[in-house]
Design a protein around this motif. Structure first.
Motif, PDB file in Angstrom:
ATOM      1  N   GLU A   1      65.065  84.550  21.282  1.00 51.72           N
ATOM      2  CA  GLU A   1      65.641  85.826  21.696  1.00 51.72           C
ATOM      3  C   GLU A   1      66.469  86.451  20.568  1.00 51.72           C
TER       4      GLU A   1
ATOM      5  N   THR B   1      69.249  86.228  25.193  1.00 56.00           N
ATOM      6  CA  THR B   1      68.494  87.278  25.874  1.00 56.00           C
ATOM      7  C   THR B   1      67.903  88.214  24.826  1.00 56.00           C
ATOM      8  N   ASN B   2      66.933  89.000  25.228  1.00 55.66           N
ATOM      9  CA  ASN B   2      66.361  90.010  24.339  1.00 55.66           C
ATOM     10  C   ASN B   2      66.940  91.396  24.590  1.00 55.66           C
TER      11      ASN B   2
END
Length: 328
Positions: free
Chosen positions: A252, A211-212
């Protein structure tokens, strides 16, 4: 004989020759701060020192012995900048790190921001540096998060952390914590050693969740899996320690790697890291093979210079070098 060979080395006017002599002088005077400062003065008189990795490394060690940790950090950063990312450079950087591993106070100093990575199982200065800078997460860190894994931990002479985890022919599922890579679109690499397979009904599965965002829900994570079936795992048996790069890049910033070992596979795991190798499978030389002597970590030693290096018997008389080195 030692005197004559040193004169030959000095006569070469070769930066590698001078670097070797500086290192020998350092070994003779590790506990003498006055002499160490004299070595620094002579090293700093050499122009374009940043072009010589070995000379940077020698100066870094001298700085550490003098507890000039800020200056040592700057030299170590230069070595990192010269060798990060690609494997053929990364392994050179690892060889330098190996030779500096014993300096506990230095690694503590590098954690000047007092970053607390205890939630990742990282509890010592060296492991913190390896996670923050080259983005290496030692699998032995997991023992600090799950005491049950202690029974799978073994000494690893080819590991910078000196500890590895072994599957011991048992099914094993290891979830690493969510790691912050600081940069996106990079590969995920595992250092593993597959010793034997006792059952054809087996596989190794690599999982990546990413995820970012620092705050996230599990349902929002990107999910990637890569499986090695029996035929694939069989190709890894007997190769020794390798870096296995997953056939995808992660875009990410936050990544949670996992590995699942199913079936009777006897294998060992050292670390997971980010980076980019030229091949999917990259052989890892033994640390001992890389660093039996100082000059062997340099890949460009001229043949004429090799003939002028000292034998073991001559090394026993290194005290004779003091008078010679003073003329550098």
């Amino acid at each position: 004989m030692v005197f004559e060979k040193c004169k030959e080395l000095l006569g070469l006017n070769n930066i590698l020759a001078k670097t070797l002599l500086f290192h020998l002088e350092y070994l003779l005077n590790k506990n003498n701060s006055t002499e160490l400062n004299n070595i620094l003065t002579k090293i700093n008189q050499i122009s374009n020192i940043k072009d010589s990795e070995l000379l940077l490394f020698v100066r870094c060690k001298v700085y550490i012995e003098l507890k000039m940790y800020h200056e040592a950090m700057l030299d170590l950063n230069l070595l990192y900048d010269k060798n990060n990312y690609y494997y053929y450079k990364y392994i050179s950087y690892i060889s330098y790190i190996y030779l500096l591993r014993e300096y506990t106070d230095f690694w503590l100093y590098l954690n000047v921001n007092n970053n607390n990575f205890s939630e990742l199982g990282i509890v010592n200065g060296f492991n913190k540096y390896m996670y923050e800078k080259p983005k290496v997460y030692f699998i032995s860190n997991l023992v600090n998060l799950n005491s049950e894994l202690h029974q799978l931990q073994e000494n690893g002479i080819n590991s910078l952390s000196e500890k590895i985890l072994s599957s011991k022919n048992k099914e094993l599922h290891l979830n690493l914590p969510m790691l912050y890579l600081q940069q996106g679109y990079t590969g995920i690499i595992w250092k593993i050693n597959v010793n034997e397979i006792l059952n054809k009904d087996c596989f190794i599965k690599f999982i990546i969740k990413s995820t970012n965002f620092e705050q996230y829900k599990n349902s929002e994570l990107k999910h990637y899996e890569h499986m090695l079936k029996y035929e694939d795992v069989l190709k890894l048996v007997g190769l020794g320690w390798i870096e296995y790069q997953l056939p995808t890049n992660v875009g990410e910033l936050y990544v949670q790697p996992s590995i699942e070992i199913n079936g009777s596979i006897n294998m060992q795991i050292d670390y997971a890291r980010h980076g980019c190798n030229e091949e999917e499978i990259t052989y890892i030389p033994n640390i001992g093979d890389l660093l039996p002597n100082f000059y062997k970590i340099c890949p460009n030693v001229p043949e004429t210079f090799k003939n002028k290096c000292f034998s073991r018997k001559e090394m026993e008389n290194l005290l004779e070098l003091k008078d010679i080195i003073n003329h550098l």
